[in-house]
Write a protein that holds these residues in place. Structure first.
Motif: not given
Length: 322
Positions: A49, A79, A127, A97-98, A101-102, A54-55
């Motif tokens: 994070c 992560s 963030y 959230r992670s 994003d991944w 991560e996106q």
């Protein structure tokens, strides 16, 4: 490209021994790096994070999967839980959230990034949150025991969102305490290890407990130069150190390959970051090298306990409060 060697974890899973780090890869660069790494043969991508990418990393993975380069279950996606999400009611928020994003449904390894609990910062405010409560200089601790955080993560293992739990930047004494109550024991310990910071006792203890050890910052000061960290700027590069360069010359390989093989020959996993496909391939080929006992000993003899990723350095001169 032959597959990466593996380390056997406590449940019998085979974790790739040579993974690819993503710290300081951002946006399109992160996506391209992950895609190129998978193309080169990497099957473990180490993220977090806190890296703020991560996106981008997920976009690179998605592209590789869509093109048939890999299948999702071929790749270990990693992560880490940031310090501001240690409260039990915040842990799932961070993990989901992670995952989003991944663009994946589970993490193969999910680490507690630091055994340091900081005050929560709402994602809509900032963030990733970083170290500072105000985004500048205030360090605000939150009195959350590690046990609370760990038990919340164990629930996410039960739910299938995480396959293996890990701990990062954790000393042996705290690891001993964790092992006394952990229902799901950590599979991997990730700590800073390079010839200037050999960490022999920490490695021996973790391995004695059936915990694999991943070395980060394998190149020592190099990864911190672009941050203008004074400690790194005044430290000789491992690549030009006579001990390392003489071994490289003797084997007709690069100094980077020598440093990486010194780690894997100790039974450690590694996650070097690379900026080009050529570097990625060279790092993978470090496994072709075999160092003598004398060479291993000489490289380990560079140890001075020098740690570059030290929160005490980040907190120097800051206003710290609870």
């Amino acid at each position: 490209m032959s597959p990466s060697p593996t380390l056997i974890l406590g449940d019998g899973s085979e974790m790739p021994q040579i993974g690819m780090g993503t710290w300081k890869h951002y946006g399109a660069k992160a996506a391209d790096a992950v895609y190129t790494g998978l193309q080169a043969g990497y099957r473990l991508i180490d993220g977090a994070c806190d890296y703020g990418n991560e996106q981008g990393c997920g976009a690179g993975l998605r592209r590789a999967v869509e093109e048939g380069l890999v299948k999702r279950n071929d790749v270990w996606v990693v992560s880490k839980l940031w310090n501001t999400f240690h409260r039990k009611e915040r842990v799932k928020e961070a993990v989901t959230r992670s995952l989003a994003d991944w663009g994946v449904s589970y993490f193969d390894i999910y680490y507690v990034h630091f055994p340091i609990s900081l005050a929560y910062v709402p994602p809509e405010e900032r963030y990733p949150p970083g170290w500072f409560f105000d985004g500048e200089s205030q360090v605000k601790h939150d009195p959350v025991p590690l046990r609370e955080t760990w038990e919340a993560l164990e629930e996410l293992v039960d739910a299938g969102l995480i396959r293996h739990l890990g701990v990062s930047n954790m000393c042996s004494a705290l690891l001993m305490d964790l092992l006394k109550y952990a229902r799901v024991k950590p599979s991997v310990l990730q700590i800073e290890i390079h010839p200037y910071n050999v960490q022999t006792r920490a490695v021996e203890y973790a391995q004695s407990q059936g915990i694999a050890v991943t070395a980060y910052s394998s190149f020592g000061p190099l990864g911190f130069h672009e941050l203008n960290m004074p400690k790194s700027l005044r430290t000789q590069s491992l690549f030009t150190h006579p001990v390392v360069s003489s071994v490289a010359l003797a084997h007709d390989v690069t100094s980077a390959q020598v440093v990486l093989r010194w780690a894997t020959q100790r039974g450690l996993a590694i996650i070097p970051k690379s900026d080009t496909k050529e570097q990625m391939l060279q790092n993978l080929r470090s496994e072709d090298l075999s160092l003598t006992e004398e060479e291993m000993s000489a490289i380990s003899g560079l140890d001075v306990g020098l740690r570059f990723n030290d929160p005490a350095d980040a907190f120097a001169g800051c206003h710290i409060f609870s």
